[in-house]
Every structure is written in structure tokens, then in C-alpha cells.
Design an enzyme around this catalytic site. Structure first.
Site, PDB file in Angstrom:
ATOM      1  N   CYS A 133      -1.889   9.610   2.814  1.00 43.66           N
ATOM      2  CA  CYS A 133      -1.559   9.204   1.475  1.00 43.66           C
ATOM      3  C   CYS A 133      -2.732   9.464   0.226  1.00 43.66           C
ATOM      4  O   CYS A 133      -2.238   9.871  -1.034  1.00 43.66           O
ATOM      5  CB  CYS A 133      -1.317   7.897   1.415  1.00 43.66           C
ATOM      6  SG  CYS A 133      -2.900   6.915   1.701  1.00 43.66           S
ATOM      7  N   GLU A 156       0.841  -1.118  -0.090  1.00 46.19           N
ATOM      8  CA  GLU A 156       0.050   0.163  -0.097  1.00 46.19           C
ATOM      9  C   GLU A 156       0.675   1.104  -0.105  1.00 46.19           C
ATOM     10  O   GLU A 156       1.650   1.475   1.031  1.00 46.19           O
ATOM     11  CB  GLU A 156      -0.797   0.196   1.243  1.00 46.19           C
ATOM     12  CG  GLU A 156      -1.964  -1.009   1.215  1.00 46.19           C
ATOM     13  CD  GLU A 156      -2.965  -0.881   0.396  1.00 46.19           C
ATOM     14  OE1 GLU A 156      -3.313   0.434   0.199  1.00 46.19           O
ATOM     15  OE2 GLU A 156      -3.488  -1.884  -0.100  1.00 46.19           O
TER      16      GLU A 156
HETATM   17  P1  NAD Z   1       8.307   4.368   5.117  1.00 47.91           P
HETATM   18  O1  NAD Z   1       8.469   3.684   3.728  1.00 47.91           O
HETATM   19  O2  NAD Z   1       9.743   5.151   5.146  1.00 47.91           O
HETATM   20  O3  NAD Z   1       8.255   3.546   6.412  1.00 47.91           O
HETATM   21  C1  NAD Z   1       7.335   2.712   6.325  1.00 47.91           C
HETATM   22  C2  NAD Z   1       7.741   1.298   7.264  1.00 47.91           C
HETATM   23  O4  NAD Z   1       8.988   0.583   6.749  1.00 47.91           O
HETATM   24  C3  NAD Z   1       8.309   1.736   8.865  1.00 47.91           C
HETATM   25  O5  NAD Z   1       7.772   0.977   9.456  1.00 47.91           O
HETATM   26  C4  NAD Z   1       9.692   1.831   8.753  1.00 47.91           C
HETATM   27  O6  NAD Z   1      10.238   1.281   9.801  1.00 47.91           O
HETATM   28  C5  NAD Z   1       9.904   0.783   7.660  1.00 47.91           C
HETATM   29  N1  NAD Z   1      11.294   0.927   7.046  1.00 47.91           N
HETATM   30  C6  NAD Z   1      11.809   2.183   6.642  1.00 47.91           C
HETATM   31  N2  NAD Z   1      12.950   1.934   5.836  1.00 47.91           N
HETATM   32  C7  NAD Z   1      13.005   0.556   5.678  1.00 47.91           C
HETATM   33  C8  NAD Z   1      14.120  -0.383   5.041  1.00 47.91           C
HETATM   34  N3  NAD Z   1      15.221   0.199   4.451  1.00 47.91           N
HETATM   35  N4  NAD Z   1      13.765  -1.356   5.015  1.00 47.91           N
HETATM   36  C9  NAD Z   1      12.756  -2.123   5.602  1.00 47.91           C
HETATM   37  N5  NAD Z   1      11.708  -1.434   6.108  1.00 47.91           N
HETATM   38  C10 NAD Z   1      12.073  -0.181   6.447  1.00 47.91           C
HETATM   39  O7  NAD Z   1       7.073   5.186   4.978  1.00 47.91           O
HETATM   40  P2  NAD Z   1       6.482   6.310   5.903  1.00 47.91           P
HETATM   41  O8  NAD Z   1       7.093   7.539   5.711  1.00 47.91           O
HETATM   42  O9  NAD Z   1       6.283   5.782   7.286  1.00 47.91           O
HETATM   43  O10 NAD Z   1       5.259   6.536   5.099  1.00 47.91           O
HETATM   44  C11 NAD Z   1       4.862   7.577   4.412  1.00 47.91           C
HETATM   45  C12 NAD Z   1       4.558   6.828   2.876  1.00 47.91           C
HETATM   46  O11 NAD Z   1       3.374   5.870   3.150  1.00 47.91           O
HETATM   47  C13 NAD Z   1       3.933   7.954   2.048  1.00 47.91           C
HETATM   48  O12 NAD Z   1       4.576   7.574   0.464  1.00 47.91           O
HETATM   49  C14 NAD Z   1       2.589   7.580   1.875  1.00 47.91           C
HETATM   50  O13 NAD Z   1       1.794   7.815   0.912  1.00 47.91           O
HETATM   51  C15 NAD Z   1       2.632   5.977   2.277  1.00 47.91           C
HETATM   52  N6  NAD Z   1       1.185   5.722   2.752  1.00 47.91           N
HETATM   53  C16 NAD Z   1       0.333   4.869   1.957  1.00 47.91           C
HETATM   54  C17 NAD Z   1      -0.931   4.474   2.419  1.00 47.91           C
HETATM   55  C18 NAD Z   1      -1.967   3.554   1.564  1.00 47.91           C
HETATM   56  O14 NAD Z   1      -2.877   2.965   2.162  1.00 47.91           O
HETATM   57  N7  NAD Z   1      -1.543   3.618   0.452  1.00 47.91           N
HETATM   58  C19 NAD Z   1      -1.236   4.938   3.540  1.00 47.91           C
HETATM   59  C20 NAD Z   1      -0.357   5.748   4.404  1.00 47.91           C
HETATM   60  C21 NAD Z   1       0.967   6.053   3.957  1.00 47.91           C
END
Ligand code: NAD
Length: 474
Positions: A244, A210
């Protein structure tokens, strides 16, 4: 503290024991989760406020109530979701029992983001529990207060043999991902999603991603400017733009921009006062790092700031002092004269900055949107249904909503509204096992398929297996 391996071994052996299979077990866990949300409402609100200064109003609507409603939906419908789904049969299989059985996938991993740190972990968790899986959840370390609260509460309420919380950032998550899971459910950015896919590839683990993107908002033709401004500002600045499905940018003509901007300025003041930084209804940017990213985007942008544009790092606030158009202090940021290749158009904004891009015609706007990656949500504001239909029919996006923003996410969940809400959550975390229970009847008819193969046998077989509007023989 247990290592990842120890946690996984514990969960895997619980799954293998079959403890999560009975409906009653799943029901008990779902009702414990319901109790967890209800009994800890104040603590949850406090944590969300600490992480994002999330106003209670927004937190209740978009986190607590949304999760409670999902729990209610799952407990109400669990029996019917778990029932076998009988499928249509042909002449050759008419006497058999043919159905699809929903079976749990095994031990699944749910990785959450920080913007709706409760909802975006709990909603998939509900689906995974309802479907009978064992689950590891990994909250975002960025929303630290909610992360820590979830890690404290989950083991108090749910079976520790079947559900666990693993905490940490990129490094810990990378280490966790080296283990084999039966499904990985990830919500977050596209960049990290690539690492998740790579880790999943090693074990051929199915994934649900997502992700984010830029959600355009067309404003075109005859429009009720005041109402449009209110709905646009609400959808954009809810959670300080960290949604998002927040409208990422607006596409409109110069004439629309000229009449819309004053309305937008007025609404901003109505919603958040002349001093938005003091408004309890305006959230904060989640961390200094994310604040700097947004300020950097603004700095690199060649657009013209008409509202806000300045930030206070110590308060993780982006808003501003005096915007040239509105002339009031402290407001979320609105920019105009944004070129297609502007810094603000290169990535998802995910913050309280609203760019307006002017177009000559609707067709030009549609072409603009279609040149870019498919959006998660697409909005169009217009009194004219022909405009709404033209945009809907000539573009593609995850979701679509006319004359409002974000609100389509609150609909009773059908496929497409995020494929993991309600019934779809149960489906995402279920394996659909095709089952055929045969007896020994009709051996003569069955004999048609055995060698020696003959043309007339083949003709009969093809006839028995072909679709028939009604079958008078049975
Ligand atoms: P992110 O990808 O930075 O982090 C998400 C998760 O991934 C966290 O739990 C983090 O600890 C983990 N993570 C971070 N780096 C990692 C790595 N290198 N390897 C493995 N895991 C890792 O995202 P964010 O900044 O928390 O969220 C923002 C993004 O999420 C935006 O792009 C937003 O649009 C999207 N989002 C999408 C939805 C949806 O339903 N489609 C909902 C909310 C947010």
C-alpha cells in the site's frame, strides 16, 4: 461447522464473563501467538510463497519479524499500557482520583487483505488481544494458502472461547457483517471500505479503515542517481509492487528522467537479473484476476513502455521480454510519457508498473499532487534539503519519507505510522473511560454549585475551574 451467530455468541459470552480482563490472560495469549509464529515459520513461509511467490528474505522482514517484534513490544509494555492514566486536576477536583482507564471494547472484527496476509491480520490482532478484547479475524480468501494456514493454527494456539477465524470472500464477509460488533478493523481497498461502513452504520459500530491510494515520489534537483534508482526500484518492486505504501508513480523533470532511466534499468538487472521471471527474488501477482487488471491497465494506457510491459498469465508474472531501452528480457515494467488522465493514473496501481510523469518545475509537481486525493505515503528524493522541505511543507499525506521508500514503516511505531502499531494498537482497541473517584470532603466548596444560583458563587466556581500556572492554595 459453527454458524457466524454461534461463534459470536460464544465469544460474546466469554467477553461478558470477564475472562480476557486479567493481564495474565492477555499475556498468555500473546505468548501463545509468539509460539505459533516461531514454531510454524517454515509453514508460514511456504504459504506466503504459494500465494505470492514471496521470497523468504521479504517474507521474514515484512511478515514474520514484523509480527514477532510487535509481539515483543506488546508483551514488554503491556503492564504500563494497562495502568490508569492520571490526569491534571483543578482546585475543585484536587482531592479526587481522576484518571483514564483503558477498557476493552468487546467483540471486535478484523478483516485483512492479501498483500501482507499474515502481518496485516496479526498486528491488529496483537493490539486487540493486548487490550483485552475477544476477536474474530477474517483473512483474505485471495491469499488462499495463508488464509487456510491461519484458520488451522489460530484455534490450536489461542483460546477458542475468545478468538475465532471466519473464512470466506465478499459474500461470507457481507453475511458476517450483518452481526453487531463492538469495533470493525478493516484493511483493504476503498471500494470495499464503503460496504464496510454501510454495514457498520446499521449498528453504529466504530470502524478503523486502513486503505490504499496512489503514493507519489518526487525526484528533483541534485540527486545521487545510482542510489536513488536502487532505493526507488527496491521500494517499488518489493512484493512485486503490491504494497500500500509502494511508490505509485514518479514525478521528475525531463533532464532527471534522462539520467535516471539508465540507472533504473541497470538496477533492475542487478536486482532481478536479465531474466526477472526466473529470479527467486521477484514476487508474483496474487491471482489471475489481479494479473488481468494490471494487464488491462497497461493496455488502456497511452504511455510508452520502456522496460517490460508483457505478462505471462500462467505464471501470474508481469515483466516483459525486450524493453526498448534496457534491451534485456523479463523485467518489471517502467513506462514514461504518462499523461495526468492516463489509465494508470486513475487508480492505485498495486503492481510492478512504475510510471514516470515529467514536470517542468517542483511547483508544478506539487500542484499535480495536491489536485489529487491525499496519499498514504509521499516520497521525495533530493540531495537538496530545501527541495525536501518544500515538498514536505506544501503537501499532505499519511506518511512522508525523503530519499527512500517504504522504510518509514519500520520505524518504532509512533502515532501516524499506521495508527495501530505498538501502543497505538492497544489504544485503537481500548475504550478510554474517564473516571473520577470522589469523596465527601470540601462540601462547602461543592456547595457553590447548588441553587439558589448567585453571581458571587459563579465567580468563585469559574476561578476554581480555570487553568492556573501554579496553585499556592493546595
Ligand atoms: P479488498 O478490499 O478487495 O479485500 C480486503 C478484505 O475485504 C478481504 O478480506 C476480502 O475478503 C474482503 N472483502 C472483499 N469484498 C468484500 C465485500 N464486498 N464486502 C465485505 N468484505 C469484502 O482489498 P485487497 O485487494 O485484499 O487489498 C488491496 C487494497 O488494500 C489496496 O488498495 C491496498 O492499498 C490496501 N492496503 C492498505 C493497507 C494499509 O495499511 N493502509 C495495507 C495493505 C493493503
Amino acid at each position: 461447522m459453527d454458524t457466524h451467530r454461534q461463534v459470536l455468541d460464544r465469544l460474546r459470552s466469554s467477553f461478558k464473563s470477564g475472562v480476557t480482563i486479567p493481564e495474565q490472560f492477555r499475556r498468555t495469549q500473546l505468548s501463545k501467538l509468539t509460539a505459533m509464529i516461531k514454531e510454524n515459520e517454515e509453514l508460514i513461509l511456504k504459504a506466503l510463497h504459494k500465494d505470492l511467490a514471496k521470497p523468504k528474505f521479504e517474507a521474514v522482514l515484512s511478515e514474520l519479524d514484523l509480527v514477532s517484534n510487535e509481539l515483543h513490544c506488546a508483551t514488554t509494555n503491556l503492564s504500563s499500557w494497562m495502568k490508569p492514566e492520571y490526569v491534571s486536576k483543578n482546585l475543585a477536583t484536587r482531592l479526587d482520583d481522576c484518571f483514564i482507564r483503558r477498557e476493552p471494547l468487546g467483540v471486535v472484527l478484523i478483516i485483512g487483505p492479501w498483500n501482507y496476509p499474515l502481518q496485516l491480520l496479526m498486528v491488529p490482532l496483537i493490539g486487540a488481544i493486548a487490550a483485552g478484547n475477544c476477536v474474530i479475524i477474517k483473512p483474505s480468501e485471495v491469499s488462499a494458502a495463508t488464509d487456510s494456514l491461519i484458520a488451522e493454527l489460530i484455534p490450536k494456539y489461542l483460546s477458542q472461547d475468545c478468538y475465532a477465524v471466519v473464512r470466506g470472500g465478499a459474500e461470507e464477509t457481507t453475511a458476517l457483517l450483518q452481526n453487531r460488533f463492538d469495533h470493525i478493523f478493516y484493511t483493504g481497498s476503498q471500494t470495499v471500505a464503503r460496504s464496510i461502513m454501510q454495514a457498520a452504520l446499521v449498528h453504529l459500530t466504530p470502524v478503523t479503515l486502513e486503505l490504499g491510494g496512489k503514493c507519489p515520489c518526487f525526484i528533483y534537483g541534485r540527486v545521487n542517481m545510482e542510489a536513488a534508482a536502487r532505493r526507488l526500484v527496491w521500494a517499488k518492486f518489493f512484493n512485486a509492487g503490491q504494497s500500500c505504501v509502494a511508490p505509485d508513480y514518479v514525478l521528475c523533470t525531463k533532464a532527471t528522467l534522462d539520467s535516471l532511466l539508465p540507472a533504473v534499468c541497470q538496477v533492475l538487472e542487478e536486482f532481478y537479473s536479465k531474466e526477472p521471471q526466473t529470479s527467486p527474488d521477484f514476487s508474483r501477482i496474487v491471482s489471475p484476476k489481479h494479473w488481468s487488471r494490471l494487464m488491462e491497465l497497461l493496455k488502456r494506457s497511452s504511455s510508452k513502455v520502456v522496460v517490460g510491459g508483457q505478462g505471462k498469465e500462467e505464471d501470474k508474472y508481469i515483466g516483459g521480454l525486450h524493453g526498448p531501452m534496457c534491451g534485456h528480457s523479463g523485467s518489471p515494467t517502467v513506462v514514461v510519457d504518462v499523461a495526468e488522465d492516463d489509465a494508470l493514473m486513475q487508480e492505485e496501481i498495486f503492481g510492478p508498473i512504475l510510471p514516470f510523469i515529467t514536470m517542468e518545475s517542483l511547483e508544478e509537481g506539487i500542484e499535480f499532487v495536491n489536485r489529487r486525493e491525499k496519499a498514504l505515503a509521499l516520497y521525495v528524493f533530493s540531495d537538496e534539503s530545501s527541495v525536501v522541505n518544500t515538498v514536505m511543507e506544501n503537501t499532505s499525506s499519511g506518511g512522508f519519507c525523503s530519499n527512500d521508500g517504504i522504510l518509514h514503516m519500520t520505524l518504532p511505531r509512533a502515532s501516524g505510522w499506521g495508527s495501530y502499531h505498538g501502543h497505538w494498537g492497544f489504544e485503537t482497541f481500548s475504550h478510554r473511560r474517564a473516571c473520577m473517584l470522589r469523596g465527601w470532603a470540601m462540601e462547602r466548596l461543592n456547595g457553590l454549585r447548588y441553587p439558589p444560583y448567585q453571581e458571587n458563587k459563579l465567580s468563585w466556581l469559574r476561578w476554581t475551574a480555570s487553568p492556573k500556572p501554579s496553585c499556592s492554595l493546595m
